[in-house]
Motif scaffolding. Structure first.
Motif, PDB file in Angstrom:
ATOM      1  N   ASN A 182     -23.525 -35.930   1.006  1.00 15.39           N
ATOM      2  CA  ASN A 182     -23.047 -34.780   0.246  1.00 15.39           C
ATOM      3  C   ASN A 182     -24.153 -34.033  -0.495  1.00 15.39           C
ATOM      4  OD1 ASN A 182     -23.563 -36.775  -1.593  1.00 15.39           O
ATOM      5  ND2 ASN A 182     -21.561 -36.775  -2.553  1.00 15.39           N
ATOM      6  N   ASN A 183     -25.251 -34.691  -0.813  1.00 18.66           N
ATOM      7  CA  ASN A 183     -26.327 -34.036  -1.560  1.00 18.66           C
ATOM      8  C   ASN A 183     -27.317 -33.299  -0.665  1.00 18.66           C
ATOM      9  OD1 ASN A 183     -25.318 -34.831  -3.991  1.00 18.66           O
ATOM     10  ND2 ASN A 183     -27.198 -35.811  -4.705  1.00 18.66           N
ATOM     11  N   ILE A 184     -27.164 -33.440   0.628  1.00 17.27           N
ATOM     12  CA  ILE A 184     -28.087 -32.785   1.560  1.00 17.27           C
ATOM     13  C   ILE A 184     -27.559 -31.385   1.880  1.00 17.27           C
ATOM     14  CG2 ILE A 184     -29.167 -32.897   3.838  1.00 17.27           C
ATOM     15  CD1 ILE A 184     -28.940 -35.930   3.705  1.00 17.27           C
ATOM     16  N   LYS A 185     -28.232 -30.371   1.378  1.00 17.38           N
ATOM     17  CA  LYS A 185     -27.815 -28.984   1.603  1.00 17.38           C
ATOM     18  C   LYS A 185     -28.617 -28.312   2.719  1.00 17.38           C
ATOM     19  CE  LYS A 185     -24.928 -29.592  -1.678  1.00 17.38           C
ATOM     20  NZ  LYS A 185     -23.526 -29.907  -1.310  1.00 17.38           N
ATOM     21  N   ASN A 209     -22.867 -26.265   2.491  1.00 17.66           N
ATOM     22  CA  ASN A 209     -21.852 -27.321   2.473  1.00 17.66           C
ATOM     23  C   ASN A 209     -21.534 -27.690   3.919  1.00 17.66           C
ATOM     24  OD1 ASN A 209     -19.333 -28.704   2.466  1.00 17.66           O
ATOM     25  ND2 ASN A 209     -18.827 -27.847   0.474  1.00 17.66           N
ATOM     26  N   SER A 211     -17.116 -29.695  -3.228  1.00 22.83           N
ATOM     27  CA  SER A 211     -18.152 -30.642  -2.826  1.00 22.83           C
ATOM     28  C   SER A 211     -18.346 -31.646  -3.947  1.00 22.83           C
ATOM     29  CB  SER A 211     -19.472 -29.930  -2.515  1.00 22.83           C
ATOM     30  OG  SER A 211     -19.962 -29.258  -3.665  1.00 22.83           O
ATOM     31  N   ASN A 216     -21.071 -33.859  -5.408  1.00 21.08           N
ATOM     32  CA  ASN A 216     -22.514 -34.065  -5.409  1.00 21.08           C
ATOM     33  C   ASN A 216     -22.874 -35.242  -6.302  1.00 21.08           C
ATOM     34  OD1 ASN A 216     -22.701 -31.807  -3.797  1.00 21.08           O
ATOM     35  ND2 ASN A 216     -23.103 -30.426  -5.506  1.00 21.08           N
ATOM     36  N   SER A 217     -23.705 -36.118  -5.790  1.00 19.92           N
ATOM     37  CA  SER A 217     -24.116 -37.279  -6.564  1.00 19.92           C
ATOM     38  C   SER A 217     -24.776 -36.833  -7.860  1.00 19.92           C
ATOM     39  CB  SER A 217     -25.084 -38.143  -5.761  1.00 19.92           C
ATOM     40  OG  SER A 217     -24.447 -38.647  -4.612  1.00 19.92           O
ATOM     41  N   SER A 218     -24.321 -37.417  -8.941  1.00 18.97           N
ATOM     42  CA  SER A 218     -24.830 -37.060 -10.261  1.00 18.97           C
ATOM     43  C   SER A 218     -26.065 -37.887 -10.593  1.00 18.97           C
ATOM     44  CB  SER A 218     -23.741 -37.288 -11.305  1.00 18.97           C
ATOM     45  OG  SER A 218     -24.164 -36.843 -12.576  1.00 18.97           O
ATOM     46  N   TYR A 260     -20.274 -38.655  -9.641  1.00 13.33           N
ATOM     47  CA  TYR A 260     -20.321 -37.400  -8.900  1.00 13.33           C
ATOM     48  C   TYR A 260     -19.989 -36.224  -9.814  1.00 13.33           C
ATOM     49  CZ  TYR A 260     -20.100 -40.383  -4.740  1.00 13.33           C
ATOM     50  OH  TYR A 260     -20.351 -41.330  -3.783  1.00 13.33           O
ATOM     51  N   ASP A 261     -20.561 -35.078  -9.458  1.00 13.93           N
ATOM     52  CA  ASP A 261     -20.173 -33.809 -10.062  1.00 13.93           C
ATOM     53  C   ASP A 261     -19.328 -33.068  -9.032  1.00 13.93           C
ATOM     54  OD1 ASP A 261     -21.653 -34.276 -12.389  1.00 13.93           O
ATOM     55  OD2 ASP A 261     -23.488 -33.490 -11.463  1.00 13.93           O
ATOM     56  N   TYR A 313     -17.720 -29.745  -7.620  1.00 13.29           N
ATOM     57  CA  TYR A 313     -17.818 -28.290  -7.618  1.00 13.29           C
ATOM     58  C   TYR A 313     -16.670 -27.735  -6.779  1.00 13.29           C
ATOM     59  CZ  TYR A 313     -22.462 -28.802  -9.649  1.00 13.29           C
ATOM     60  OH  TYR A 313     -23.504 -29.111 -10.483  1.00 13.29           O
TER      61      TYR A 313
END
Length: 745
Positions: free
Chosen positions: A149-152, A180, A382, A384-386, A392-393, A395
């Protein structure tokens, strides 16, 4: 001489070292075409590619090829993909079906009532941009790609990746290689007319197969040396298969792609073409066969694939895909795009807060709650790892629906109301942002209407207004409208009557949880019962006799708990539905009214013995309190139905309104066997005690006085259930057929 010898030795060493330098490793690209359900063949090909040890260095795909390719690039093996897609319900993905539990009571009633819903703006019917919003697909993609999930930047995935979408406004292709990942897949696979377009960077995107269904040129530009391609596109159909308009449209669309493939296939170093002519883009039910075809195509090219392995100097580094975590710690929630619906409204539907640890199941349930409101055209998010490990955050980006008016249609037939066509007008945000107004006009053998206005406050007290008019013509049990001495005098058991009921309610409703509702309100009811066949000794010249024509006022309370997973064919869940009415006033047409009340409750429990066989137990009872001698609101059992009015109750073996009394207890068991997909064989048995004051004299606890049995077949369709049932009772040794078409309304 020494200098010459030294130069010779240096040159000799250089030559030896040059010969020992390893050959340059080759870079392998994988391109996967679109093809709907036929794209499942990619999984079979990947299973063989993995088993041979081929290292893939770049993946490109379009539509279904993008979906399979992205999951492979994110770390899944071909074998894992086979296991994942074995349990995916593609019907739910395509139709946007949501779990019943995710819908509020009001939303359930809507989804279980109408066959067709069309946007209606400025007195014009608008067709939706797609049959499905694609939300269920996005949710699945989000879940399966949570580990990346953090790979944009998609080139940073375990295997670099990109996919193709089409810009509807310009007709040009869009290469999606950043952002995303789940949203990119939704766009690339948004088949025109089936799925709604996806908006990314203010571009309206649809299926990439419209412009480039096999992005080999774009993949070659990434610097790969050798390309493996899997092509699952259609061949041109023969004359015998061009028998319908859709067939011809598909053929026209295939002209360009097939012509392009003549060139692109020659540019493919290892070209895999599975034999899938017997399947089409929606053959998801034959997924295993399609995957097997992909395996066969890859095996037929094993020599070429093994040659690639021999040329590769390093093996693929396997990325271990971790399972979706059981729980999530949500640190922050950021919401964008909301205007009419506040942040508090969205959070209230999600039902979780920041800095709260929740199960992933609960997270998915909250997302479904948002989708079930139908207030948003699209709801993307999404995780995203915090910074904090394991958290996670969230969005969230919403696109509020601009359409607030709808025309809804339905068809129905049953043995009580007969044929009926339903036309509904629904208006959201009629007076407030969170209200909804709905009017049903029911045309047919018995003209009826339903009006609902509801201000949804969620877990606070919501406000509602209902108005409903029902009428039908039927032979009914004489005890519902006549005193015992009149029945003896006229020697009647049944009377042919026309019954009409107008009920108006104002109520407040609150939810304890999603499935638990408490309703309190006040009700006005006008009940009219007339007959043209009954002879009134006091007025023998009258063309009709009026038995009841009174207005009643009452206060009521209802408590309902409902976790059935399906209203008509539950396989699991619990139901508790209770109702208390206190009638405190009447216009008293028959001069026999005194204050009275009734209490009734229904308890049900459904469970599965296997994935095909379900059991549903139900217990139902009610009693009247007070000395009122008016029988018109007594309990009346008989017939089969799901949308009865007043105190009418289903009872197999008897015709409608055949057994009456001021109290009853009833038990039912339904055995439900799903013979084929959405086709059921149902066996039912019910038993009851019915009569006046049965709870006072203890008769309710004695052996059943009435019994009935039924066997039938039911099919779920977009119109609703189609059912044929034969019921029989040993009490009178008689049988009766019941037939129902469509949702009950």
């Amino acid at each position: 001489m020494k200098k010459t010898l030294t130069l010779f030795l240096i040159f000799f060493v250089f030559i030896i070292n040059a010969q020992q330098k390893p050959e340059q490793d080759i870079k392998v690209g994988l391109v996967l075409s679109g093809g709907g359900a036929k794209g499942l063949a990619h999984i079979g090909a990947l299973k063989i590619i993995d088993s041979l040890g081929v290292r893939v260095d770049y993946v490109a795909g379009t539509s279904m090829g993008a979906v399979i390719g992205a999951l492979y690039a994110s770390g899944y093996s071909g074998k894992q993909l086979d296991s994942i897609f074995e349990y995916v319900d593609f019907n739910d993905l395509i139709s946007d079906n949501l779990p019943r539990a995710s819908k509020a009571f009001y939303e359930r009633d809507n989804s279980e009532k109408y066959a067709i819903t069309l946007p209606f703006e400025k007195f014009k019917i608008k067709l939706p941009s797609g049959l499905s919003s694609g939300q269920n697909s996005f949710d699945l993609f989000s879940k399966l790609t949570l580990h990346v999930n953090n790979i944009k930047d998609f080139s940073k995935l375990p295997i670099p990746f990109f996919c193709i979408a089409t810009n509807v406004e310009t007709g040009k292709q869009i290469v999606l290689d950043k952002g995303n990942l789940a949203q990119a897949l939704s766009a690339s696979a948004a088949f025109p007319s089936l799925f709604q377009p996806v908006i990314i960077d203010n571009k309206i995107l649809i299926d990439g197969g419209v412009v480039n269904n096999y992005p080999i040129v774009e993949l070659k530009a990434k610097g790969v040396d050798l390309i493996i391609g899997v092509d699952v596109q259609d061949n041109l159909a023969s004359r015998k298969n061009l028998t319908s308009a859709p067939d011809i449209l598909f053929q026209i669309n295939n002209f360009r792609t097939i012509k392009e493939m003549e060139i692109k296939s020659k540019k493919t170093d290892v070209y895999l073409k599975p034999d899938i002519n017997d399947f089409n883009v929606i053959s998801f039910s034959e997924g295993k066969k399609i995957i097997n075809k992909g395996e066969i195509a890859a095996r037929n090219n094993m020599f070429a694939l093994k040659e690639i392995v021999e040329k590769q100097k390093t093996r693929r580094k396997h990325f271990k895909v971790t399972q979706v975590p059981d729980s999530l710690q949500i640190n922050t929630i950021v919401i964008e795009g909301n205007d009419k619906y506040t942040r508090a409204y969205i959070l209230g539907k999600l039902k979780f807060k920041t800095n709260e640890k929740i199960s992933y199941k609960r997270f998915a349930f909250g997302v479904n709650n948002i989708e079930a409101t139908n207030n948003f055209d699209y709801f993307s998010y999404s995780l995203n790892s915090s910074i904090k490990k394991g958290s996670y955050d969230l969005y969230v980006k919403v696109n509020e629906s601009k359409t607030t008016t709808f025309i809804k249609l339905g068809l129905h037939y049953d043995d009580l109301y007969k044929s009926a066509a339903l036309v509904n007008l629904t208006k959201k945000r009629a007076l407030f942002n969170n209200d909804i107004a709905s009017l049903d006009i029911i045309l047919g053998d018995n003209v009826r209407y339903n009006f609902d206005y509801f201000i949804d406050k969620g877990f606070y007290w919501s406000v509602g207004v209902k108005s409903r008019f029902n009428t039908f013509h039927k032979n009914i049990d004489a005890t519902l409208i006549l005193e015992e001495d009149e029945i003896l005098l006229q020697s009647l058991n049944k009377i042919d009557v026309e019954l009409s009921d107008l009920t108006n309610q104002f109520y407040l409703q609150t939810l304890f949880r999603k499935d638990f509702a408490l309703t309190l309100g006040i009700e006005h009811k006008r009940l009219k019962i007339i007959s043209e066949t009954f002879i009134d000794d006091n007025n023998i010249n009258a063309e009709e006799t009026t038995f009841e024509k009174s207005d009643f006022l009452s206060i009521f309370g209802k408590l309902k708990f409902d976790t059935y997973n399906n209203k008509y064919f539950p396989t699991k869940g619990f139901l508790f539905d209770s109702d208390f009415h206190l009638f405190f006033s009447s216009s008293d047409f028959n001069n026999n009214f005194s204050q009275f009340s009734f209490v009734k409750a229904k308890i049900g429990y459904a469970f599965s013995l296997s994935n095909k066989f379900a059991v549903n137990f139900e217990s139902h009872g009610g009693f009247k309190i007070g000395e009122d001698s008016n029988n018109s609101l007594n309990f009346a059992l008989g017939g089969y139905g799901n949308n009865f009015i007043n105190n009418f109750v289903t009872f197999y073996g008897y015709d409608y309104i055949s057994i009456t009394g001021s109290g009853f207890v009833k038990g039912t068991i339904n055995l439900d066997y799903e013979m084929f997909k959405n086709q059921y064989l149902i066996l039912s048995a019910n038993f009851a005690n019915v009569g006046d004051n049965i709870f006072d004299n203890g008769n309710w606890f004695s052996s059943p006085e009435y019994s009935g049995y039924a066997i039938g077949c039911s099919t779920e369709t977009f119109l609703g259930p189609i059912e044929v049932k034969y019921s029989w009772t040993p009490d009178t040794k008689s049988g009766k057929w019941f037939f129902n078409l469509g949702f009950w309304f």
